[in-house]
Design an enzyme around this catalytic site. Structure first.
Site, PDB file in Angstrom:
ATOM      1  N   HIS A  34      28.698 -49.851  28.400  1.00 18.18           N
ATOM      2  CA  HIS A  34      29.439 -49.137  29.444  1.00 18.18           C
ATOM      3  C   HIS A  34      30.896 -48.979  28.991  1.00 18.18           C
ATOM      4  CE1 HIS A  34      26.010 -49.538  31.909  1.00 18.18           C
ATOM      5  NE2 HIS A  34      26.447 -50.356  32.843  1.00 18.18           N
ATOM      6  N   CYS A  70      27.591 -55.172  36.270  1.00 16.57           N
ATOM      7  CA  CYS A  70      28.033 -55.046  34.863  1.00 16.57           C
ATOM      8  C   CYS A  70      29.398 -54.363  34.727  1.00 16.57           C
ATOM      9  CB  CYS A  70      26.978 -54.301  34.049  1.00 16.57           C
ATOM     10  SG  CYS A  70      26.156 -52.974  34.935  1.00 16.57           S
TER      11      CYS A  70
HETATM   12  P1  NAP Z   1      14.162 -53.783  34.138  1.00 16.22           P
HETATM   13  O1  NAP Z   1      14.339 -53.569  32.699  1.00 16.22           O
HETATM   14  O2  NAP Z   1      13.530 -52.727  34.951  1.00 16.22           O
HETATM   15  O3  NAP Z   1      13.342 -55.153  34.349  1.00 16.22           O
HETATM   16  C1  NAP Z   1      12.924 -55.612  35.620  1.00 16.22           C
HETATM   17  C2  NAP Z   1      12.246 -56.946  35.465  1.00 16.22           C
HETATM   18  O4  NAP Z   1      11.908 -57.423  36.768  1.00 16.22           O
HETATM   19  C3  NAP Z   1      10.960 -56.898  34.660  1.00 16.22           C
HETATM   20  O5  NAP Z   1      10.805 -58.081  33.923  1.00 16.22           O
HETATM   21  C4  NAP Z   1       9.903 -56.823  35.755  1.00 16.22           C
HETATM   22  O6  NAP Z   1       8.658 -57.345  35.378  1.00 16.22           O
HETATM   23  C5  NAP Z   1      10.526 -57.741  36.790  1.00 16.22           C
HETATM   24  N1  NAP Z   1       9.912 -57.513  38.104  1.00 16.22           N
HETATM   25  C6  NAP Z   1       9.798 -56.346  38.765  1.00 16.22           C
HETATM   26  N2  NAP Z   1       9.096 -56.534  39.915  1.00 16.22           N
HETATM   27  C7  NAP Z   1       8.775 -57.854  39.958  1.00 16.22           C
HETATM   28  C8  NAP Z   1       8.034 -58.671  40.860  1.00 16.22           C
HETATM   29  N3  NAP Z   1       7.478 -58.167  41.968  1.00 16.22           N
HETATM   30  N4  NAP Z   1       7.917 -59.999  40.580  1.00 16.22           N
HETATM   31  C9  NAP Z   1       8.450 -60.506  39.451  1.00 16.22           C
HETATM   32  N5  NAP Z   1       9.141 -59.789  38.551  1.00 16.22           N
HETATM   33  C10 NAP Z   1       9.303 -58.480  38.796  1.00 16.22           C
HETATM   34  O7  NAP Z   1      15.568 -54.069  34.860  1.00 16.22           O
HETATM   35  P2  NAP Z   1      16.890 -54.810  34.261  1.00 16.22           P
HETATM   36  O8  NAP Z   1      17.794 -53.814  33.644  1.00 16.22           O
HETATM   37  O9  NAP Z   1      16.472 -55.990  33.472  1.00 16.22           O
HETATM   38  O10 NAP Z   1      17.632 -55.233  35.606  1.00 16.22           O
HETATM   39  C11 NAP Z   1      17.105 -56.229  36.455  1.00 16.22           C
HETATM   40  C12 NAP Z   1      18.126 -56.588  37.534  1.00 16.22           C
HETATM   41  O11 NAP Z   1      19.360 -56.961  36.929  1.00 16.22           O
HETATM   42  C13 NAP Z   1      18.448 -55.446  38.493  1.00 16.22           C
HETATM   43  O12 NAP Z   1      18.621 -55.970  39.789  1.00 16.22           O
HETATM   44  C14 NAP Z   1      19.748 -54.903  37.951  1.00 16.22           C
HETATM   45  O13 NAP Z   1      20.522 -54.284  38.939  1.00 16.22           O
HETATM   46  C15 NAP Z   1      20.408 -56.170  37.450  1.00 16.22           C
HETATM   47  N6  NAP Z   1      21.402 -55.923  36.406  1.00 16.22           N
HETATM   48  C16 NAP Z   1      21.104 -55.165  35.323  1.00 16.22           C
HETATM   49  C17 NAP Z   1      22.096 -54.947  34.352  1.00 16.22           C
HETATM   50  C18 NAP Z   1      21.816 -54.116  33.119  1.00 16.22           C
HETATM   51  O14 NAP Z   1      22.773 -53.818  32.390  1.00 16.22           O
HETATM   52  N7  NAP Z   1      20.577 -53.730  32.835  1.00 16.22           N
HETATM   53  C19 NAP Z   1      23.336 -55.504  34.482  1.00 16.22           C
HETATM   54  C20 NAP Z   1      23.611 -56.294  35.593  1.00 16.22           C
HETATM   55  C21 NAP Z   1      22.629 -56.489  36.544  1.00 16.22           C
HETATM   56  P3  NAP Z   1       7.404 -56.394  35.027  1.00 16.22           P
HETATM   57  O15 NAP Z   1       7.602 -56.022  33.578  1.00 16.22           O
HETATM   58  O16 NAP Z   1       6.236 -57.295  35.246  1.00 16.22           O
HETATM   59  O17 NAP Z   1       7.444 -55.242  35.956  1.00 16.22           O
END
Ligand code: NAP
Length: 336
Positions: A242, A130
């Site tokens: 950010h 991001c």
């Molecule tokens: P988050 O809010 O913690 O969400 C994680 C998601 O992944 C949830 O839907 C979770 O499902 C799912 N998940 C976790 N374990 C899993 C499994 N074993 N099988 C299938 N699904 C699973 O995190 P997020 O902020 O969305 O970020 C997710 C990814 O995007 C990360 O790698 C992060 O680095 C990247 N990212 C985030 C941002 C940002 O600004 N947030 C920006 C760029 C990249 P459950 O609800 O079932 O646990």
């Protein structure tokens, strides 16, 4: 033409934003499937005025799925993205796992859409970090006009960048703080409420954090390998958005007035300068917006051709979900 789309991590911060933006931009879908872990199978998520039942990723068959928008964390992506790609889907992955692989394009459409051309080698396209995305969007017109030699960036990153449980932690610590309770850090290494933390992701051997390393190597891959980058990444007690203070050293003269004119002419960038009513912009003012916002543009007189500016974007939109969907739109426009 319409496409069957799967959103992996649909219950998370990025996944929910994906569903909202797919609907908002009227992405040509024939069907949308919401996938997450077995823990949330059966829960419901919104897609426009429909509700989708979340399915267990581990049990899903990707045959017949055209696009996969993926954000379940790096370890999960490492395992299932190649399976989805082998089944014929184009995977646009938000995690860090594939970003630096040489046969996986790392794309911000306004900056390097041409790098999509090799996408079918792996059928996986990586979405950058991001903090990198918003910075390279801002830097692209400057680099074209005056060749950037060196970047020094300090970030002020919101807690939503660390996922939904990190947002809960800021909320809960705020409550505990005002009730004079003990504030126990779980998601962050130290107290986040009324504090700032100079650590995002783990430490590397040279003392930099992995977030700082990502900003360096991803900027080089996307923009130009010859640019030197020094990144400092800091977590702030802010829910969404950010901010970055960016210093660039250019090869040729480029005045703040010229830089502002370039940004005013660039789609996806909004310039808020001292002449405008707002004077400058903060994360709380841009949550939910698509653009990268630039303000505080000024000369850095300490080097020959130096510029400073402040750059703010919604990390879950342009920093993640929106950029992924723009990648798919570029693929549809140029390749499918
Ligand atoms: P988050 O809010 O913690 O969400 C994680 C998601 O992944 C949830 O839907 C979770 O499902 C799912 N998940 C976790 N374990 C899993 C499994 N074993 N099988 C299938 N699904 C699973 O995190 P997020 O902020 O969305 O970020 C997710 C990814 O995007 C990360 O790698 C992060 O680095 C990247 N990212 C985030 C941002 C940002 O600004 N947030 C920006 C760029 C990249 P459950 O609800 O079932 O646990």
């Amino acid at each position: 033409m319409t496409y069957k789309v799967a959103v992996v991590g649909a219950t998370g911060n990025v996944g929910r934003e994906m569903l909202e933006i797919l609907h908002e931009r009227e992405f040509p879908v024939s069907e949308v499937v919401a996938l997450a872990s077995h823990r949330s199978a059966g829960q419901e998520v919104s897609f426009g005025d429909q509700t989708l039942k979340v399915q267990d990723l581990a049990k899903y068959d990707f045959k017949g799925t055209d696009f996969v928008f993926s954000s379940p964390g790096a370890k999960i992506s490492a395992k299932f993205a190649p399976i989805a790609a082998k089944a014929g889907a184009i995977v646009i992955d938000n995690t860090s796992h594939f970003r630096m692989e040489s046969d996986v394009p790392l794309v911000v459409p306004e900056v390097n859409a041409e790098d999509l051309k090799g996408y079918s080698k792996r059928n996986i396209i990586a979405n950058p970090n991001c903090s990198t995305i918003q910075m390279v969007v801002a830097l692209k017109p400057l680099h074209e006009a005056a060749n950037i030699k060196r970047i020094v960036v300090s970030t002020y990153q919101s807690v939503s960048g660390a996922g939904k449980s990190a947002m809960d932690e800021l909320f809960n610590q705020s409550r505990h703080f005002f009730m004079h309770d003990v504030v126990n850090p779980e998601e962050f290494p130290k107290q986040i409420v009324f504090n700032v933390i100079p650590q995002i992701d783990k430490f590397m051997d040279d003392g930099a954090t992995k977030e700082e390393w990502k900003m360096v190597v991803e900027t080089k891959k996307i923009l130009d390998p010859d640019i030197e980058v020094c990144a400092n990444c800091v977590r702030m007690p802010v829910f969404i958005g950010h901010a970055e203070m960016v210093n660039v050293e250019l090869e040729k003269e480029l005045s703040p007035v010229q830089a502002k004119k370039l940004w005013q002419e660039t789609e996806g960038i909004t310039l808020i300068d001292l002449e405008s009513e707002m004077e400058y912009i903060t994360p709380a003012e841009i949550a939910g917006e698509d653009d990268v916002f630039i303000s505080r543009v000024r000369q850095d007189a300490s080097v020959k051709h130096g510029l400073n500016f402040w750059c703010v974007a919604d990390n879950m939109r342009k920093g993640a979900a929106l950029n992924s969907i723009q990648i798919a739109e570029a693929l549809i426009r140029d390749y499918l």
